[in-house]
Each structure stands twice: as structure tokens, then as C-alpha cells.
Design a protein around this motif. Structure first.
Motif, PDB file in Angstrom:
ATOM      1  N   ARG A 131       0.844  -1.197   0.000  1.00 35.98           N
ATOM      2  CA  ARG A 131       0.000   0.000   0.000  1.00 35.98           C
ATOM      3  C   ARG A 131       0.882   1.250   0.000  1.00 35.98           C
ATOM      4  O   ARG A 131       1.757   1.394   0.860  1.00 35.98           O
ATOM      5  N   ILE A 132       0.599   2.146  -0.956  1.00 30.76           N
ATOM      6  CA  ILE A 132       1.319   3.421  -1.056  1.00 30.76           C
ATOM      7  C   ILE A 132       0.286   4.547  -0.943  1.00 30.76           C
ATOM      8  O   ILE A 132      -0.681   4.588  -1.709  1.00 30.76           O
ATOM      9  N   LEU A 133       0.488   5.453  -0.009  1.00 34.21           N
ATOM     10  CA  LEU A 133      -0.372   6.627   0.141  1.00 34.21           C
ATOM     11  C   LEU A 133       0.312   7.804  -0.541  1.00 34.21           C
ATOM     12  O   LEU A 133       1.467   8.123  -0.224  1.00 34.21           O
ATOM     13  N   VAL A 134      -0.379   8.441  -1.473  1.00 29.81           N
ATOM     14  CA  VAL A 134       0.215   9.481  -2.307  1.00 29.81           C
ATOM     15  C   VAL A 134      -0.305  10.860  -1.894  1.00 29.81           C
ATOM     16  O   VAL A 134      -1.517  11.070  -1.781  1.00 29.81           O
ATOM     17  N   ASP A 135       0.605  11.789  -1.670  1.00 28.22           N
ATOM     18  CA  ASP A 135       0.295  13.206  -1.396  1.00 28.22           C
ATOM     19  C   ASP A 135      -0.889  13.368  -0.433  1.00 28.22           C
ATOM     20  O   ASP A 135      -1.918  13.964  -0.775  1.00 28.22           O
ATOM     21  N   PRO A 136      -0.762  12.863   0.802  1.00 29.73           N
ATOM     22  CA  PRO A 136      -1.899  12.888   1.732  1.00 29.73           C
ATOM     23  C   PRO A 136      -2.201  14.280   2.278  1.00 29.73           C
ATOM     24  O   PRO A 136      -1.329  14.945   2.845  1.00 29.73           O
ATOM     25  N   VAL A 137      -3.439  14.729   2.092  1.00 34.18           N
ATOM     26  CA  VAL A 137      -3.905  16.003   2.638  1.00 34.18           C
ATOM     27  C   VAL A 137      -5.247  15.746   3.310  1.00 34.18           C
ATOM     28  O   VAL A 137      -6.245  15.493   2.640  1.00 34.18           O
ATOM     29  N   TRP A 138      -5.258  15.804   4.647  1.00 29.65           N
ATOM     30  CA  TRP A 138      -6.491  15.609   5.407  1.00 29.65           C
ATOM     31  C   TRP A 138      -6.958  16.911   6.068  1.00 29.65           C
ATOM     32  O   TRP A 138      -8.015  16.944   6.663  1.00 29.65           O
ATOM     33  N   SER A 139      -6.188  17.989   5.966  1.00 30.84           N
ATOM     34  CA  SER A 139      -6.548  19.240   6.620  1.00 30.84           C
ATOM     35  C   SER A 139      -7.727  19.925   5.951  1.00 30.84           C
ATOM     36  O   SER A 139      -8.048  19.650   4.786  1.00 30.84           O
ATOM     37  N   GLU A 140      -8.333  20.856   6.678  1.00 32.70           N
ATOM     38  CA  GLU A 140      -9.455  21.616   6.156  1.00 32.70           C
ATOM     39  C   GLU A 140      -9.026  22.556   5.047  1.00 32.70           C
ATOM     40  O   GLU A 140      -9.795  22.828   4.119  1.00 32.70           O
ATOM     41  N   ARG A 141      -7.793  23.071   5.131  1.00 35.89           N
ATOM     42  CA  ARG A 141      -7.317  24.033   4.141  1.00 35.89           C
ATOM     43  C   ARG A 141      -5.928  23.653   3.633  1.00 35.89           C
ATOM     44  O   ARG A 141      -5.108  23.104   4.376  1.00 35.89           O
ATOM     45  N   ALA A 142      -5.652  23.975   2.370  1.00 28.96           N
ATOM     46  CA  ALA A 142      -4.317  23.821   1.798  1.00 28.96           C
ATOM     47  C   ALA A 142      -3.565  25.118   2.068  1.00 28.96           C
ATOM     48  O   ALA A 142      -3.440  25.990   1.196  1.00 28.96           O
ATOM     49  N   ALA A 160     -15.639  16.834   3.576  1.00 25.85           N
ATOM     50  CA  ALA A 160     -14.797  16.179   4.566  1.00 25.85           C
ATOM     51  C   ALA A 160     -14.085  14.981   3.950  1.00 25.85           C
ATOM     52  O   ALA A 160     -14.573  14.387   2.978  1.00 25.85           O
ATOM     53  N   PRO A 161     -12.938  14.588   4.480  1.00 28.07           N
ATOM     54  CA  PRO A 161     -12.260  13.401   3.952  1.00 28.07           C
ATOM     55  C   PRO A 161     -13.182  12.191   3.992  1.00 28.07           C
ATOM     56  O   PRO A 161     -13.866  11.949   4.992  1.00 28.07           O
ATOM     57  N   PRO A 162     -13.239  11.428   2.908  1.00 26.55           N
ATOM     58  CA  PRO A 162     -14.120  10.252   2.872  1.00 26.55           C
ATOM     59  C   PRO A 162     -13.768   9.190   3.918  1.00 26.55           C
ATOM     60  O   PRO A 162     -14.604   8.366   4.279  1.00 26.55           O
ATOM     61  N   LEU A 163     -12.523   9.215   4.378  1.00 26.17           N
ATOM     62  CA  LEU A 163     -12.048   8.250   5.368  1.00 26.17           C
ATOM     63  C   LEU A 163     -11.240   8.994   6.421  1.00 26.17           C
ATOM     64  O   LEU A 163     -10.344   9.772   6.088  1.00 26.17           O
ATOM     65  N   ALA A 164     -11.554   8.767   7.693  1.00 26.22           N
ATOM     66  CA  ALA A 164     -10.766   9.383   8.757  1.00 26.22           C
ATOM     67  C   ALA A 164      -9.335   8.861   8.707  1.00 26.22           C
ATOM     68  O   ALA A 164      -9.101   7.684   8.412  1.00 26.22           O
ATOM     69  N   LEU A 165      -8.383   9.730   8.991  1.00 21.16           N
ATOM     70  CA  LEU A 165      -6.980   9.332   8.939  1.00 21.16           C
ATOM     71  C   LEU A 165      -6.703   8.168   9.887  1.00 21.16           C
ATOM     72  O   LEU A 165      -5.905   7.275   9.593  1.00 21.16           O
ATOM     73  N   THR A 166      -7.388   8.150  11.023  1.00 20.96           N
ATOM     74  CA  THR A 166      -7.201   7.067  11.991  1.00 20.96           C
ATOM     75  C   THR A 166      -7.768   5.740  11.499  1.00 20.96           C
ATOM     76  O   THR A 166      -7.436   4.687  12.031  1.00 20.96           O
ATOM     77  N   GLU A 167      -8.647   5.780  10.476  1.00 20.24           N
ATOM     78  CA  GLU A 167      -9.237   4.567   9.917  1.00 20.24           C
ATOM     79  C   GLU A 167      -8.443   4.025   8.725  1.00 20.24           C
ATOM     80  O   GLU A 167      -8.750   2.957   8.205  1.00 20.24           O
TER      81      GLU A 167
END
Length: 386
Positions: free
Chosen positions: A123-134, A147-154
Motif C-alpha cells: 500500500r502506497i499513500l500518495v500526497d496525503p492532505v487531510w486538513s481543512e485548508r491547503a 470532509a475526507p471520505p475516510l478518517a486518517l485514523t481509519e
């Protein structure tokens, strides 16, 4: 007290208030700005063939039409962002990733360029952005549309996090802070590792690569591929770190991610040396004819897909942030039109939808029908392609 003295006191008070405001903003933004490379990291950067005159450079320099950029602000689409509730996404939890992909290759697009690639058991996670703003600040800057479709903790355990460059919509301080204790590798272009070290990620888990250099992640080989773009987080550090794409090469499948890029001749080299690719993830959004070398645009994304010898194209870098003035659905309408004209297979999952490029699927038009400019009306044509 004379009116001149009152005016002077008022001016001094305004200046003091402004200085205080700027100080508060600087303190809030400071951690997210990152850290400059030094020591052995800096020395390695300076040995790179891409390093010229104190910074990284493109073989084909980026063209900018300043006046055209200014003029474009007066002709923005009325649909630069979706209306409330107009953009569906798939809500996931960790159980969605319990079973491996039947075909050995599956991708989950979370919006913009953030994607989870499941490839031959890794599994490779590419350019992860979970914040509300860039943005380096939590209260100003481009805001995500959902909102992110999946919580980062999940998120399931990943074997590597690959980051293409240090712009805020690709390298997110708050997300990386949440990941700093993960038992994973962080694969980045030259210089970007300094930011990660400054945010508490151990040096031992950071792999920095120059263009064409390789790293091993389990059964995969990860190749840092050339791109045509830029970098910077402070306004005074332009091109101080390298930008790149990636090729993920497994025993059975190959995936190419363009990163942010204009079209450039070495994409043919990528195809010849590393292709063919079962899946390409190429940016299609956030473009304008005044700066055609910074972002590739929809039609040239299809060209790039052909140059790198891709089989199925997943458009990325759209559908989450307003970073340009075109309609938010325009990139996908144009790339589908270009794909149909050239016979290129394009998949367009909802944000959060898991897809296997090797399995039969039908296209669902989940976005609304809105006006959009065609390639003839607003051509995006990179320069210096000869």
C-alpha cells in the motif's frame, strides 16, 4: 493636541496593531512553513544535475504571462466551486480495506491528488492532505469542498507515503504531524526531507530521491520520475526543493503518478524506460493558458498518458480545492472528451470510491452538468515541447 499630533498618534497605533497582527500570523504559520535543508542534505542537493545557480531548475523553464494572469481574474467561471451538497463522496471506514484487491491493483481517490494505491500486496499513500485548508494557517487559504471520505485514523497500515513536492496542497503539515509516529517510509524528492525532520519524523524513515533514483518498498520498486513544476512554501524559497512524479513497479502491475507538471519531452523517456503502466494518475485540473507549463491541463494529460504508455487513466488534481478560475467540472468534462477522441480509457471514481483498473466497470456521471469551456475555447498548450 493639534490635529497633526492626533494623526501621528493614530498612524503609530495603526502601525503597532498591524505589526502585532503580522506577528501573531507569523507565529501561527511558522511550524507549517517547514525547514530549510542544510549539512549533508544540502550538499547532496547541490550535487544533483537538476541543481543550478542555488536552486533546482527545469530543463524546459516555465513560461508565465503575468498580464494574462491578472486579466483572467475578471473572467472567472461562476462555477469555480460546487454548490452546497452538489458533490457526492463515499464514506469509508477501515473495514473497507480488509480484503485485498481481486486483480492485485486497486486505487482509492480521496480528492485532489490524495490517493491510496494497493499494488501487488503493498500500500502506497500518495500526497496525503487531510486538513481543512491547503494553507499554513487553519483560518485562511483554499478550503476543501467536503470532509475526507475516510478518517486518517481509519486508514489501513501503509508501506510508504510518497510526496511529490512541498506545495501546501501536496505536503500538508497537520497531516504529516499526525503520521510522524507511523511505522512506514516517507519517500520524497531531494530537500523535502528537511521539512519532515522539522516536524518530528525520524530521519531513518525518510527516503529522499533525485530524478530516476530508485527505492525498494517490499515487493515494489519506487522510481522518482522527472516532472516540470516548481516548489516553495514561504515566498522566498522558490525551487529550494525538488519536485517529481513516481513510478510504482510491482511484480505484476505498474502505476505512474505525474505529480504536478506541465507537459515535457522526458515523459516519453518515462514510458520507454518504465512503462507500460496499468494505471496512470495524471493531474488534469487547476490550469490556465497564461501559465501553461505549471499544470498540464486535460487534453495534455491524455497526451502524457499516451507518452508514458498507460492503459487506464485516473484523472487527479481536481475535485477538492479551488486553485484556478475554470469551472470545477470543466477538467473532467474535457479529459473525457479528449479520451473519447483518442480511444483512451478514463475512470472517474467518486471521492472515496475504490476501483480496480483491471476489472470491468461503467462510468457513472456523479458530477452535475454545468457550462464549461472546451479545448478550442481555452487551449492549454505547454511550451518548448521540441
Amino acid at each position: 493636541m493639534t490635529w497633526r499630533r492626533r494623526l501621528a498618534y493614530a498612524a503609530m497605533g495603526t502601525a503597532a496593531l498591524l505589526a502585532l497582527l503580522l506577528t501573531v500570523v507569523a507565529i501561527q504559520a511558522w511550524p507549517a512553513l517547514g525547514q530549510a535543508a542544510d549539512g549533508a542534505r544540502r550538499a547532496r542537493m547541490e550535487r544533483s544535475p537538476q541543481w543550478q545557480d542555488g536552486h533546482f531548475d527545469n530543463p524546459q523553464p516555465l513560461r508565465n504571462d503575468t498580464w494574462g494572469s491578472i486579466a483572467s481574474m475578471f473572467s472567472a467561471s461562476p462555477d469555480v466551486s460546487p454548490a452546497q451538497g452538489a458533490l457526492p463522496s463515499v464514506t469509508l471506514d477501515g473495514s473497507a480495506f480488509g480484503a485485498p484487491p481481486a486483480t492485485g491493483l486497486r486505487v482509492t481517490w480521496f480528492g485532489h491528488s490524495t490517493s491510496l494505491v494497493e499494488l501487488d500486496g503493498q500500500r502506497i499513500l500518495v500526497d496525503p492532505v487531510w486538513s481543512e485548508r491547503a494553507s499554513p494557517l487553519s483560518w485562511i487559504g483554499p478550503r476543501r469542498w467536503y470532509a475526507p471520505p475516510l478518517a486518517l485514523t481509519e486508514l489501513p497500515a501503509v508501506d510508504a507515503v510518497a510526496i511529490s513536492h512541498d506545495h501546501y496542497d501536496h505536503l500538508d503539515h497537520r497531516t504529516l504531524l499526525a503520521m510522524k509516529d507511523w511505522d512506514t517510509s516517507f519517500i520524497v524528492p531531494l530537500g523535502v526531507g528537511a521539512h519532515l525532520v522539522g516536524w518530528g519524523i525520524p530521519e531513518s524513515r525518510i527516503i529522499e530521491l533525485d530524478w530516476w533514483e530508485r527505492a525498494r518498498v517490499g515487493a515494489l520498486e519506487v522510481v522518482c520520475t522527472p516532472a516540470r513544476h516548481a516548489s516553495g512554501r514561504t515566498g522566498i524559497d522558490k525551487d529550494a526543493t525538488l519536485w517529481a512524479g513516481f513510478a510504482f513497479l510491482g511484480p505484476k502491475h505498474r502505476v505512474y503518478y505525474s505529480g504536478d507538471t506541465g507537459l515535457f519531452p522526458a515523459m516519453k523517456d518515462i514510458g520507454e524506460r518504465l512503462g507500460p503502466f496499468d494505471l496512470t494518475m495524471i493531474e488534469v485540473g487547476q490550469y490556465h493558458s497564461a501559465w501553461p507549463d505549471w499544470h498540464i491541463g486535460p487534453e495534455q494529460a491524455v497526451t502524457a498518458h499516451q507518452w508514458v504508455r498507460g492503459r487506464v487513466l485516473l484523472p487527479v488534481h481536481w475535485g477538492l480545492f479551488t486553485l484556478a478560475l475554470h469551472g470545477w467540472t470543466e477538467p473532467i468534462e474535457r479529459v473525457l472528451a479528449a479520451g473519447e477522441a483518442t480511444g483512451v480509457s478514463v475512470i472517474v471514481p467518486k471521492p472515496g470510491e475504490r476501483v480496480e483498473p483491471g476489472a470491468p466497470s461503467s462510468l457513472e456521471r456523479w458530477w452535475p452538468s454545468l457550462p464549461w469551456n472546451t479545448a478550442a475555447q481555452d487551449p492549454i498548450v505547454s511550451t518548448q515541447l521540441d
